[in-house]
Scaffold this active site. Structure first.
Site, PDB file in Angstrom:
ATOM      1  N   CYS A   2       0.830  -1.201   0.000  1.00  0.00           N
ATOM      2  CA  CYS A   2       0.000   0.000   0.000  1.00  0.00           C
ATOM      3  C   CYS A   2       0.864   1.251   0.000  1.00  0.00           C
ATOM      4  O   CYS A   2       2.028   1.206   0.381  1.00  0.00           O
ATOM      5  CB  CYS A   2      -0.853   0.094   1.261  1.00  0.00           C
ATOM      6  SG  CYS A   2      -2.004  -1.250   1.418  1.00  0.00           S
ATOM      7  N   GLY A  31      -0.061   0.070  -5.058  1.00  0.00           N
ATOM      8  CA  GLY A  31      -1.334  -0.611  -4.863  1.00  0.00           C
ATOM      9  C   GLY A  31      -2.359  -0.114  -5.845  1.00  0.00           C
ATOM     10  O   GLY A  31      -2.519   1.101  -5.985  1.00  0.00           O
ATOM     11  N   ASN A 124       0.096   0.483   5.944  1.00  0.00           N
ATOM     12  CA  ASN A 124       0.807  -0.324   4.949  1.00  0.00           C
ATOM     13  C   ASN A 124       1.530  -1.419   5.706  1.00  0.00           C
ATOM     14  O   ASN A 124       2.330  -1.132   6.586  1.00  0.00           O
ATOM     15  CB  ASN A 124       1.809   0.566   4.197  1.00  0.00           C
ATOM     16  CG  ASN A 124       2.741  -0.233   3.289  1.00  0.00           C
ATOM     17  OD1 ASN A 124       3.869   0.166   3.047  1.00  0.00           O
ATOM     18  ND2 ASN A 124       2.300  -1.366   2.764  1.00  0.00           N
ATOM     19  N   GLY A 125       1.245  -2.654   5.348  1.00  0.00           N
ATOM     20  CA  GLY A 125       1.926  -3.765   6.006  1.00  0.00           C
ATOM     21  C   GLY A 125       0.979  -4.898   6.320  1.00  0.00           C
ATOM     22  O   GLY A 125      -0.090  -5.007   5.715  1.00  0.00           O
ATOM     23  N   TYR A 279      11.851  -4.119  -6.037  1.00  0.00           N
ATOM     24  CA  TYR A 279      10.676  -3.977  -6.892  1.00  0.00           C
ATOM     25  C   TYR A 279       9.720  -2.850  -6.497  1.00  0.00           C
ATOM     26  O   TYR A 279       9.318  -2.054  -7.342  1.00  0.00           O
ATOM     27  CB  TYR A 279       9.911  -5.303  -6.907  1.00  0.00           C
ATOM     28  CG  TYR A 279       8.522  -5.234  -7.521  1.00  0.00           C
ATOM     29  CD1 TYR A 279       8.339  -5.047  -8.890  1.00  0.00           C
ATOM     30  CD2 TYR A 279       7.390  -5.360  -6.722  1.00  0.00           C
ATOM     31  CE1 TYR A 279       7.059  -4.989  -9.445  1.00  0.00           C
ATOM     32  CE2 TYR A 279       6.106  -5.303  -7.272  1.00  0.00           C
ATOM     33  CZ  TYR A 279       5.944  -5.115  -8.623  1.00  0.00           C
ATOM     34  OH  TYR A 279       4.690  -5.056  -9.165  1.00  0.00           O
TER      35      TYR A 279
HETATM   36  O1  LIG Z   1       7.257 -13.732 -11.516  1.00  0.00           O
HETATM   37  P1  LIG Z   1       6.051 -12.862 -11.481  1.00  0.00           P
HETATM   38  O2  LIG Z   1       5.014 -13.419 -10.545  1.00  0.00           O
HETATM   39  O3  LIG Z   1       5.521 -12.554 -12.827  1.00  0.00           O
HETATM   40  O4  LIG Z   1       6.467 -11.500 -10.789  1.00  0.00           O
HETATM   41  C1  LIG Z   1       7.597 -10.767 -11.111  1.00  0.00           C
HETATM   42  C2  LIG Z   1       7.316  -9.722 -12.140  1.00  0.00           C
HETATM   43  O5  LIG Z   1       6.272  -8.836 -11.672  1.00  0.00           O
HETATM   44  C3  LIG Z   1       6.787  -7.513 -11.557  1.00  0.00           C
HETATM   45  O6  LIG Z   1       6.440  -6.722 -12.684  1.00  0.00           O
HETATM   46  P2  LIG Z   1       5.151  -5.784 -12.743  1.00  0.00           P
HETATM   47  O7  LIG Z   1       4.480  -5.970 -14.036  1.00  0.00           O
HETATM   48  O8  LIG Z   1       4.302  -5.986 -11.526  1.00  0.00           O
HETATM   49  O9  LIG Z   1       5.682  -4.289 -12.608  1.00  0.00           O
HETATM   50  P3  LIG Z   1       6.771  -3.416 -13.381  1.00  0.00           P
HETATM   51  O10 LIG Z   1       6.131  -2.845 -14.609  1.00  0.00           O
HETATM   52  O11 LIG Z   1       7.117  -2.365 -12.385  1.00  0.00           O
HETATM   53  O12 LIG Z   1       7.962  -4.250 -13.710  1.00  0.00           O
HETATM   54  C4  LIG Z   1       8.280  -7.672 -11.497  1.00  0.00           C
HETATM   55  O13 LIG Z   1       8.921  -6.508 -11.978  1.00  0.00           O
HETATM   56  C5  LIG Z   1       8.522  -8.852 -12.392  1.00  0.00           C
HETATM   57  O14 LIG Z   1       8.533  -8.441 -13.740  1.00  0.00           O
HETATM   58  N1  LIG Z   2      -0.757  -4.171   1.249  1.00  0.00           N
HETATM   59  C1  LIG Z   2      -0.915  -3.695   2.397  1.00  0.00           C
HETATM   60  O1  LIG Z   2      -0.092  -2.993   2.929  1.00  0.00           O
HETATM   61  C2  LIG Z   2      -2.174  -4.176   3.030  1.00  0.00           C
HETATM   62  C3  LIG Z   2      -2.596  -3.370   4.193  1.00  0.00           C
HETATM   63  C4  LIG Z   2      -3.586  -4.132   5.017  1.00  0.00           C
HETATM   64  N2  LIG Z   2      -2.997  -5.313   5.562  1.00  0.00           N
HETATM   65  C5  LIG Z   2      -4.859  -4.467   4.215  1.00  0.00           C
HETATM   66  O2  LIG Z   2      -5.148  -5.579   3.980  1.00  0.00           O
HETATM   67  O3  LIG Z   2      -5.594  -3.630   3.770  1.00  0.00           O
HETATM   68 MG   LIG Z   3       8.191  -6.294 -13.987  1.00  0.00          MG
END
Ligand SMILES: O=P(O)(O)OC[C@H]1O[C@H](OP(=O)(O)OP(=O)(O)O)[C@H](O)[C@@H]1O
Ligand SMILES: NC(=O)CC[C@H](N)C(=O)O
Ligand SMILES: [Mg+2]
Length: 532
Positions: A2, A31, A124-125, A279
């Protein structure tokens, strides 16, 4: 994951909502499921708008105009939520049947309680002792919990602790006491913002500092504005300076007239989440004095060494291609170090969001194809090294490797800036189920086979750690639990098993949700899905 933010403007007649909205837009990458803002107006009255969807879908101009007041908090959510839902069944059979981290409207934040004083809260968490807290709130504090979100529990623990001060009007000392109580009762990762009606805004961070939160100030003719944010980029973009991380175990209270800081518990183990650098965070953020961008450059540098180690003398790579967006920075640095050309072989549709944080495997899979397109020009007849920041479920890598082959690549090597992910995350990242992780029970060769690559190359954990530590040697450890299974807060096997069974994709899509409609509509949406 989040994104959270809070703002208090020196000018009581000014409106905070537009800046909160813009802040949430900047935090959108943290998020995509839901968003919400609550402001506080002249009479100490709260104004709320929240709902499911991206920030731009939840709020329109009219909503923002109706969010009156010069202070407020905002939240952009990926609904990870923890699931004391089994307990719910035992204690209060009439509440919703487990939705196991649902994307329900009712779990969109901020959350509100009217007593004591009127409090709104954004988190967040993830808490790992949510069941015990739920039980305590039900049996001892007699507080009604209306959703399966652990954030609602955090808010109610806070409210209960404030109630215990038994004051008609509270002061900073009472708030610090209440937050100290949270640190003693709540186990897990949590960065939080809160607002007390007619009083001010509050930010605090768990005593291990797992999740990030910082604040900054902005001077103007009316005085000083203050803002909290998950990431510094929001503060930067909004013209705030003196950007400072909240220390683990520290709380900060800001009213119209004063800012008060207090280290409430000594941070014994400061362990920021390393996955923020891999990431989650935007590259232009600085978290705990580490530039996310520079940490990714370092990751690329180390990854290049791994490529040489793994491919040895037979290195026959023609070109390095990143998987947009996150891996670009590291891939560029790796290409520079390896003296190999860097090419943007995958073009990203800028209107499709992040795929890893989408709920449900089907949606994630479809979106990789919708989002990325391979240009045959860069693949045809070449041995390519595809670089990504991480391989989690393998959804992206599987599709990408196939796309590269379809585009005519001869050999496809796949390198990850992070080590294999083999353990669930319990601090707010949606990786609940070991079975869903492609590296679970697999070695490098079988992972390569599974994603269809000729070779898979992973960063070593020590190198990943070095990439961040180099930029702030003051931080001795990071939360690396998804790589090594070491949970700084401790975690029981029972909890991990519960997480596994209640939060895997199957459980999330369960028909059981039908028994408990997602939209409760109590103190909730500004019209359905946030639209009036
Ligand atoms: O192995 P997976 O389960 O596929 O997850 C990993 C992938 O997901 C994320 O990309 P994402 O599309 O979420 O965001 P980005 O555009 O910031 O790279 C991350 O950067 C990898 O590319
Ligand atoms: N991703 C999060 O940080 C989740 C916050 C919180 N645990 C929720 O479920 O809304
Ligand atoms: Mg990616």
């Amino acid at each position: 994951m989040c994104g959270i933010t809070a703002l208090i403007l020196a000018d009581s007649n000014a409106s905070a909502s537009l800046e909160l909205f813009e802040g949430l837009q900047i935090l959108q990458h943290r998020g995509q499921d839901a968003a919400g803002i609550v402001t506080c107006g002249h009479k100490g009255r709260f104004y709320q708008c929240k709902g499911n969807g991206m920030v731009r879908d939840v709020f329109n101009q009219e909503h923002l105009q109706n969010l009156v007041g010069s202070l407020g908090i905002g939240h952009a959510t990926n609904l990870v939520g923890d699931n004391f839902s089994i307990l719910n069944e035992c204690l209060t059979p009439l509440v919703r049947y487990p939705t196991a981290g649902s994307s329900s409207n009712s779990e969109a934040q901020p959350f509100y309680v009217n007593s004591p004083y009127g409090i709104v809260f954004g988190h967040n968490g993830n808490l790992i002792n949510a069941r015990d807290l739920k039980s305590f709130l039900d049996l001892k504090a007699h507080r009604h919990i209306n959703t399966d979100s652990d954030s609602e529990l955090l808010l109610n623990i806070f409210a209960n602790n404030l109630q215990a001060t038994d004051k008609f009007r509270i002061n900073e000392e009472d708030i610090f006491t209440a937050i100290k109580g949270i640190f003693e009762q709540c186990i897990g990762g949590y960065a939080c913002v809160a607002m007390i009606a007619g009083f001010g805004i509050i930010g605090f961070r768990d005593s291990n500092g797992i999740r990030p939160i910082c604040y900054g100030k902005r001077e103007n003719t009316k005085g000083t504005d203050y803002m909290f944010s998950s990431e510094s980029v929001v503060l930067d973009a909004s013209g705030f300076s003196e950007i400072t991380d909240i220390n683990p175990g520290e709380a900060i209270i800001i009213t119209k007239t004063a800012i008060t800081k207090r280290q409430l518990v000594e941070p014994i183990n400061f362990t920021p989440c390393i996955f923020e650098f891999v990431y989650f965070a935007r590259p232009d953020s600085v978290i705990d004095k580490i530039s996310v961008y520079r940490s990714r450059l370092e990751m690329g540098e180390h990854l290049a060494d791994q490529v040489v180690k793994k491919c040895g003398k037979n290195m026959d790579i023609d070109v390095i291609i990143p998987v947009p967006d996150t891996s670009r920075v590291a891939a560029l640095q790796a290409s520079y170090k390896l003296k190999l050309p860097y090419r943007e072989g995958f073009i990203k549709n800028r209107y499709v969001g992040r795929t890893f944080i989408m709920p449900g495997q089907q949606m994630r899979k479809q979106n990789v194809r919708r989002k990325l397109n391979a240009m045959a020009l860069e693949f045809s007849g070449k041995n390519v090294l595809i670089v990504d920041d991480s391989i989690v479920r393998g959804t992206t890598s599987k599709e990408i490797v196939q796309m590269a082959r379809d585009a005519g690549a001869k050999k496809v090597y796949f390198a990850s800036c992070a080590p294999p992910i083999r353990y669930p995350n319990v601090y707010g990242i949606d990786m609940p189920s070991r079975q869903e992780l492609v590296a679970y029970n697999r070695d490098d060769d079988s992972i390569a086979k599974e994603i269809g690559a000729d070779i898979v190359i992973y960063q070593e954990l020590d190198d990943l750690l070095a990439s961040c530590k180099k930029l702030n040697p003051g931080i001795k450890t990071f939360d690396c639990s998804v790589f090594n299974g070491n949970y700084i807060t401790g975690v029981t096997t029972e909890y991990l098993d519960h997480l596994e069974s209640s939060r895997n994709d199957l459980a999330k899509n369960s028909n059981d949700r039908l028994h408990s409609p997602d939209t409760i509509g109590l103190h909730n949406n500004f019209g359905y899905n946030g639209r009036s």
